[in-house]
Design a protein around this motif. Structure first.
Motif, mmCIF file in Angstrom:
data_model
loop_
_atom_site.group_PDB
_atom_site.id
_atom_site.type_symbol
_atom_site.label_atom_id
_atom_site.label_comp_id
_atom_site.label_asym_id
_atom_site.label_seq_id
_atom_site.Cartn_x
_atom_site.Cartn_y
_atom_site.Cartn_z
ATOM 1 N N LYS A 39 0.920 -1.306 0.044
ATOM 2 C CA LYS A 39 -0.022 -0.047 -0.059
ATOM 3 C C LYS A 39 0.802 1.274 0.112
ATOM 4 O O LYS A 39 0.512 2.326 -0.617
ATOM 5 C CB LYS A 39 -0.922 -0.071 1.148
ATOM 6 C CG LYS A 39 -2.095 -0.972 1.445
ATOM 7 C CD LYS A 39 -2.965 -1.052 -0.003
ATOM 8 C CE LYS A 39 -3.898 -2.370 0.419
ATOM 9 N NZ LYS A 39 -4.807 -2.209 -1.163
ATOM 10 N N GLN A 40 1.845 1.219 0.930
ATOM 11 C CA GLN A 40 2.695 2.531 0.816
ATOM 12 C C GLN A 40 3.583 2.600 -0.096
ATOM 13 O O GLN A 40 4.022 3.837 -0.617
ATOM 14 C CB GLN A 40 3.712 2.207 1.989
ATOM 15 C CG GLN A 40 2.867 2.287 3.386
ATOM 16 C CD GLN A 40 4.072 2.232 4.615
ATOM 17 O OE1 GLN A 40 4.962 2.343 4.417
ATOM 18 N NE2 GLN A 40 3.228 2.395 5.727
ATOM 19 N N THR A 41 3.862 1.522 -1.359
ATOM 20 C CA THR A 41 4.779 1.889 -2.297
ATOM 21 C C THR A 41 4.270 1.665 -3.560
ATOM 22 O O THR A 41 4.755 1.908 -4.633
ATOM 23 C CB THR A 41 5.909 0.734 -2.059
ATOM 24 O OG1 THR A 41 5.339 -0.592 -2.082
ATOM 25 C CG2 THR A 41 7.016 0.833 -0.810
ATOM 26 N N GLY A 42 3.044 1.272 -3.607
ATOM 27 C CA GLY A 42 2.181 1.260 -4.773
ATOM 28 C C GLY A 42 2.675 -0.158 -5.601
ATOM 29 O O GLY A 42 2.282 -0.267 -6.550
ATOM 30 N N THR A 43 3.277 -0.969 -4.843
ATOM 31 C CA THR A 43 3.493 -2.287 -5.550
ATOM 32 C C THR A 43 2.304 -3.131 -5.509
ATOM 33 O O THR A 43 1.438 -3.247 -4.510
ATOM 34 C CB THR A 43 4.842 -3.039 -4.695
ATOM 35 O OG1 THR A 43 5.746 -2.119 -4.396
ATOM 36 C CG2 THR A 43 5.238 -4.434 -5.253
#
Length: 461
Positions: free
Chosen positions: A210-214
């Motif tokens: 969620k934090q890195t958009g992965t």
């Protein structure tokens, strides 16, 4: 030392309890409560994988927004290259999403992902993390399947902390964890595969996604008795959950969406397992229909709605005199309670008694029917077998039965008829409310309001 709070979690539905008990009061399952130690204090630390605030996932505090100020721009999807896989996912993979692929060992989960990722790695950075197989085993499988191997990055690791640190360095667009049952999180005392490790490891990896958009893809195994706490516990954390299923020694595999925040639930994709790997079946209706030319008693074709498309399947019934005091009711691919209800309707409103007969029902091809549109086809299959009188092979039947003998309409009746006509069916029996507004070329459609009207039409055969 960090203290831990002892809880018990149901492996079927994920409900929490402060002490062990024999039955889960939420899902009524027996002996499914597993020990779960919830870490507190230092052990409960949640890492921050991002230096900047992104969509409210990173940072210590999130800002409040008005609902009207939220950006409604549709997120771009990444096509997997396999149409059936994209269909089940709702059109492709969404950035920052967490997808769980579950299934029994040997169903083909790793094969499906390896085929997809080898082709995607030529376009975007992909990291495949294996905790069960060595990198040599994965390379040998890719070579056997004649897959492009030059761009896919592989890592053999089971620590989620090490995995996320490596992923921060290489910045993959897609991160695959195969499988979540062998991963372990720091400061969690229980062994890998336990409820504690599965939940904490999944929470760690989901936060990273969620934090890195992965795009995070988790592989989860399901044992025969369903005792493993993986997929059911994880379904509350992830965005999409799909199940890859196989029926016995069948070479076909079905991929079904159980949960999907970005697409239709119960969407179905069909694959064939070949020597070269999984191959998508673009016209699944053709593989579920008997290609024989002879009419057979107890065989009826119906149209069910799977996600966003119609699917033609064949129902087979066998009615035989019972040798026991209580007749058996066995249904494969259909709810047994629904079969008993249909037999009661047939007795009450059709005047056909089956209380002294064993009734066996099978859905050809291993498909599981969950909707009520197969009610009428089930009844006619039972009646055909009981009277040893086959229905013509170019007939298709669908409709829901009410307890008063009425035929209730089902959704998407026009699309179902069009699918049947495309496969060469000449006649259809359905609820009167589902009659098409325009005639369908080459097909005669019979609409009925009650069961007795259907039985009267069958007398003309």
């Amino acid at each position: 030392m960090a203290k831990s709070k002892l809880q018990f979690v149901c492996s079927e539905c994920g409900a929490d309890y402060s002490k062990w008990q024999g039955q889960c009061t939420e899902c009524k399952a027996w002996n499914t409560l597993k020990e779960f130690r919830e870490a507190t204090g230092v052990a409960a630390r949640q890492p921050d994988f991002s230096d900047t605030r992104r969509d409210g996932f990173a940072g210590s505090r999130s800002r409040i927004q008005k609902l009207s100020d939220v950006d409604l721009a549709e997120q771009a999807r990444i096509a997997t290259g396999m149409g059936e896989f994209d269909r089940v996912l709702g059109g492709g993979l969404v950035g920052g999403s967490a997808v769980l692929i579950g299934g029994h060992p040997g169903a083909g989960k790793s094969t499906l992902l390896l085929q997809t990722l080898c082709h995607l790695a030529r376009q975007i950075p992909v990291l495949y993390v294996s905790g069960e197989e060595s990198v040599q085993q994965i390379a040998l499988r890719a070579k056997r399947l004649n897959l492009p191997m030059d761009e896919l990055s592989i890592l053999a690791e089971t620590s989620v902390e090490s995995i996320t640190e490596t992923a921060k360095e290489v910045a993959p667009k897609i991160l695959v964890i195969d499988s979540i049952q062998v991963m372990h999180a720091p400061d969690v005392e229980s062994a890998p595969g336990s409820v504690s490790q599965v939940r904490e490891s999944a929470a760690w990896l989901t936060r990273f996604a969620k934090q890195t958009g992965t795009i995070l893809i988790l592989v989860g195994h399901v044992t025969k008795d369903g005792s493993l706490a993986g997929p059911k516990v994880l379904e509350h954390m992830i965005d999409a959950s799909v199940m890859l299923e196989s029926s016995g020694d069948s070479r076909f595999r079905t991929l079904r969406a159980i949960k999907n925040r970005f697409g239709a639930v119960n969407e179905l994709g069909v694959f064939a397992m070949l020597d070269s790997g999984l191959k998508e079946v673009k016209n699944p209706s053709s593989i579920f229909l008997n290609q024989g030319s002879d009419d057979a008693p107890g065989s009826v074709v119906t149209v069910v709605w799977e996600g966003t498309r119609p699917l033609l399947i064949e129902l087979q019934a066998l009615v035989d005199g019972t040798s026991m005091g209580h007749p058996r009711r066995i249904a494969v691919g259909l709810d047994t309670n629904r079969l008993s209800l249909i037999l009661a309707i047939l007795n009450r409103h059709g005047g056909v008694f089956t209380g002294d007969q064993d009734v066996f029902l099978n859905v050809v091809g291993g498909v599981r029917v969950t909707e009520t549109s197969a009610d009428l086809a089930t009844l006619l299959a039972v009646l055909s077998s009981l009277r040893d009188k086959p229905l013509p092979r170019d007939w298709v039947v669908f409709g829901e039965l009410g307890l008063n003998g009425e035929l209730r309409p089902v959704p998407n009746g026009q699309e179902r008829l069009s699918e049947a006509a495309k496969h060469g069916f000449k006649k259809a029996i359905l609820p009167k409310a589902n009659l098409p507004k325009k005639p369908i070329e080459g097909m005669t459609v019979i609409g009925a309001q009650r069961l007795d009207e259907v039985l009267a039409a069958l007398q003309e055969i």
